[in-house]
Motif scaffolding. Structure first.
Motif, PDB file in Angstrom:
ATOM      1  N   PHE A  24       0.852  -1.278  -0.047  1.00  0.00           N
ATOM      2  CA  PHE A  24       0.200  -0.128   0.314  1.00  0.00           C
ATOM      3  C   PHE A  24       0.808   1.375   0.146  1.00  0.00           C
ATOM      4  O   PHE A  24       0.553   2.102  -0.602  1.00  0.00           O
ATOM      5  N   LEU A  25       1.819   1.131   0.670  1.00  0.00           N
ATOM      6  CA  LEU A  25       3.016   2.516   0.989  1.00  0.00           C
ATOM      7  C   LEU A  25       3.205   2.611  -0.495  1.00  0.00           C
ATOM      8  O   LEU A  25       3.779   3.682  -0.819  1.00  0.00           O
ATOM      9  N   LEU A  26       4.175   1.459  -0.820  1.00  0.00           N
ATOM     10  CA  LEU A  26       4.758   1.483  -2.119  1.00  0.00           C
ATOM     11  C   LEU A  26       3.995   2.006  -3.184  1.00  0.00           C
ATOM     12  O   LEU A  26       4.238   3.064  -4.110  1.00  0.00           O
ATOM     13  N   ASP A  27       2.602   1.605  -3.450  1.00  0.00           N
ATOM     14  CA  ASP A  27       1.581   2.330  -4.328  1.00  0.00           C
ATOM     15  C   ASP A  27       1.441   3.691  -4.009  1.00  0.00           C
ATOM     16  O   ASP A  27       1.614   4.443  -5.169  1.00  0.00           O
ATOM     17  N   LEU A  28       1.542   4.332  -2.920  1.00  0.00           N
ATOM     18  CA  LEU A  28       1.476   5.567  -2.818  1.00  0.00           C
ATOM     19  C   LEU A  28       2.513   6.453  -3.226  1.00  0.00           C
ATOM     20  O   LEU A  28       2.575   7.524  -3.712  1.00  0.00           O
ATOM     21  N   LEU A  29       3.843   5.769  -3.037  1.00  0.00           N
ATOM     22  CA  LEU A  29       4.898   6.470  -3.377  1.00  0.00           C
ATOM     23  C   LEU A  29       5.315   6.391  -5.000  1.00  0.00           C
ATOM     24  O   LEU A  29       5.681   7.524  -5.728  1.00  0.00           O
ATOM     25  N   VAL A  30       5.086   5.111  -5.492  1.00  0.00           N
ATOM     26  CA  VAL A  30       5.456   5.267  -6.720  1.00  0.00           C
ATOM     27  C   VAL A  30       4.221   4.990  -7.790  1.00  0.00           C
ATOM     28  O   VAL A  30       4.322   5.062  -9.286  1.00  0.00           O
ATOM     29  N   GLY A  31       3.071   4.573  -7.414  1.00  0.00           N
ATOM     30  CA  GLY A  31       1.933   4.315  -8.168  1.00  0.00           C
ATOM     31  C   GLY A  31       2.183   2.992  -9.220  1.00  0.00           C
ATOM     32  O   GLY A  31       2.531   2.032  -8.838  1.00  0.00           O
ATOM     33  N   ASP A  32       1.915   3.427 -10.415  1.00  0.00           N
ATOM     34  CA  ASP A  32       1.960   2.523 -11.829  1.00  0.00           C
ATOM     35  C   ASP A  32       2.769   3.125 -12.729  1.00  0.00           C
ATOM     36  O   ASP A  32       2.356   3.624 -13.747  1.00  0.00           O
ATOM     37  N   PRO A  33       4.276   2.827 -12.590  1.00  0.00           N
ATOM     38  CA  PRO A  33       5.165   3.461 -13.464  1.00  0.00           C
ATOM     39  C   PRO A  33       4.895   2.910 -15.136  1.00  0.00           C
ATOM     40  O   PRO A  33       4.437   1.678 -15.265  1.00  0.00           O
ATOM     41  N   HIS A  34       4.690   3.681 -15.739  1.00  0.00           N
ATOM     42  CA  HIS A  34       4.653   3.373 -17.280  1.00  0.00           C
ATOM     43  C   HIS A  34       5.616   2.427 -17.906  1.00  0.00           C
ATOM     44  O   HIS A  34       5.101   1.677 -18.827  1.00  0.00           O
ATOM     45  N   TRP A  35       6.714   2.445 -17.426  1.00  0.00           N
ATOM     46  CA  TRP A  35       7.870   1.626 -17.960  1.00  0.00           C
ATOM     47  C   TRP A  35       7.816   0.158 -17.433  1.00  0.00           C
ATOM     48  O   TRP A  35       8.316  -0.695 -17.873  1.00  0.00           O
ATOM     49  N   LEU A  36       6.931  -0.055 -16.390  1.00  0.00           N
ATOM     50  CA  LEU A  36       6.978  -1.160 -15.705  1.00  0.00           C
ATOM     51  C   LEU A  36       5.542  -2.040 -16.017  1.00  0.00           C
ATOM     52  O   LEU A  36       4.373  -1.503 -16.042  1.00  0.00           O
TER      53      LEU A  36
END
Length: 322
Positions: free
Chosen positions: A12-24
Motif C-alpha cells: 500500500f505504501l509503495l503504491d502511494l509512493l510510486v503508483g503504476d510506472p508506465h515503464w513497468l
C-alpha cells in the motif's frame, strides 16, 4: 501470515509512493490478454445462441479467475521454496500492483491541470483515459464531474475492495478479485456482443463487490469527517441515493462523495454514441468547480488510509483470537 499482512501494508505504501510506472509492465495487462484470447477461443467452441454464449461466459469466468489466482499462488509458492523473504518481496510488489490509489489521483489530476490551464480539449483527452463514457461533447463542467465521479467510484473498485481481499487472503485472493473485476470491465456490457457472453462475469463482479462497495461508502463518510468535510451530509445522501444506479454497487461511493462535497453528480451520459438516462446523485448545493477534483482525491486518500488501518486491525484481532 504476519509477513503477508506486512506485505499488504508495505505494498500500500509503495503504491502511494510510486503508483503504476508506465515503464513497468503491469500483470493485469496479462490478464487482459488472457481474457481476449479465451474469448476468441470460447466463441469458436460454443454455439452462437443465448445458452451457448451464457455457457461460454461461465467458462471464461472460471478459467480466467482460476488461471490468474493459480499463477499468483504458484509464483509465491516457488519464491517461498527459494527464500521466505523472496516470497515476501514478491507479495509486496504484487500488492502494490493490485492497488490504484496514486495512479487514480495522477490521472485525474491531469484533468485538473488541463482545466486550470484553459485547455478543455486536453482535459477531454485526459478524462477519456479514465472513464467509459463518450467525452467528445463534454464541456468543462461535464469533464470535471466525470473526473470526480471516476475518483469516487474507483475508490472502491481500485483501492478499498482489492485491499479487503488482500487483507483476507493475500495477493492470491487479490488477483482473483482483480481478474473478475477486469473481466467485468472488458465483457460486462449490456450490448449486443456481450449481453449473454459477459453476464456471468458481470454478475459475479456484483457479488464480489457487494460488501466492499458498502464498506467503502461508510469509510468514505468517516474519512470525509476526519478531513473536515460534511460527514453528516455525506451519510444523508449516501442513505438516500445509494441505489440510484442500475448497478447494485456503483452508486454507493459516488453518493457519499457527492454528499461530502455538497455537489450533484451522475445524470444522463452517452456510451458508445447512445444516450443513457441516469438519475442524479446528491444535491446541487453549489456549482461544481475544478477544485472538486482535488477534493475528491483527498477523499480518496483519506478513505484508502482508513481502509488499510481498519482491515489490517480486524485481521490482526482475528489472528490473535485464533
Amino acid at each position: 501470515m504476519e509477513l503477508s499482512m506486512l506485505a499488504v501494508g508495505l505494498g500500500f505504501l509503495l503504491d502511494l509512493l510510486v503508483g503504476d510506472p508506465h515503464w513497468l509492465y503491469h500483470p493485469i495487462r496479462l490478464v487482459g490478454h488472457l481474457i481476449s484470447g479465451l474469448e476468441a477461443l470460447l466463441r469458436r467452441m460454443f454455439p452462437k445462441t443465448e445458452k451457448g454464449e451464457l455457457a461460454a461466459g461461465v467458462c471464461l469466468l472460471v478459467l480466467t479467475a482460476g488461471i490468474t489466482a493459480g499463477a499468483s499462488w504458484g509464483l509465491l509458492f516457488l519464491a517461498g521454496l527459494w527464500n521466505p523473504y523472496a516470497r515476501f518481496a514478491l507479495e509486496t510488489m504484487m500488492c502494490c500492483q493490485l492497488l490504484a490509489t496514486k495512479s487514480l489521483k495522477d490521472e485525474t489530476m491531469k484533468v485538473y491541470t488541463a482545466l486550470n490551464a484553459g485547455d478543455v480539449e486536453g482535459a477531454r483527452r485526459a478524462v477519456s483515459m479514465v472513464v467509459g463514457r463518450d467525452t467528445a461533447a463534454l464541456d468543462d463542467i461535464g469533464i470535471t464531474k466525470a473526473a470526480v465521479e471516476t475518483v469516487a467510484e474507483n475508490t472502491s473498485d481500485g483501492v478499498t475492495a482489492p485491499l479487503l481481499f488482500l487483507a483476507i487472503g493475500g495477493a492470491t485472493l487479490g488477483f482473483f478479485y482483480k481478474a473478475v473485476n477486469t473481466m467485468d470491465s472488458m465483457v460486462g456490457y449490456k450490448n449486443e456482443r456481450y449481453l449473454y457472453f459477459g453476464r456471468a462475469a458481470a454478475k459475479f463482479d456484483d457479488v464480489l463487490n457487494y460488501i466492499p462497495a458498502r464498506l467503502s461508502a461508510v469509510l468514505m463518510v468517516c474519512a470525509g469527517g476526519l478531513l473536515g468535510m460534511d460527514a453528516k451530509n455525506a451519510w444523508r445522501i449516501y442513505v438516500r441515493d445509494r441505489y440510484q444506479h442500475s448497478s447494485p454497487n456503483s452508486a454507493h461511493t459516488e453518493a457519499a462523495a457527492a454528499g461530502a462535497l455538497h455537489i450533484q453528480l451522475a445524470g444522463n451520459a452517452y456510451y458508445f454514441g447512445k444516450l443513457y438516462e441516469k438519475p442524479t446523485l446528491g444535491d446541487a448545493d453549489r456549482p461544481v468547480e475544478y477544485e472538486d477534483i482535488r477534493r475528491a482525491n483527498r477523499l480518496l486518500y483519506g478513505t484508502a488510509v482508513l481502509a488499510l488501518v481498519v482491515f489490517l486491525a480486524v485481521k490482526g484481532v482475528v489472528l490473535w483470537i485464533m
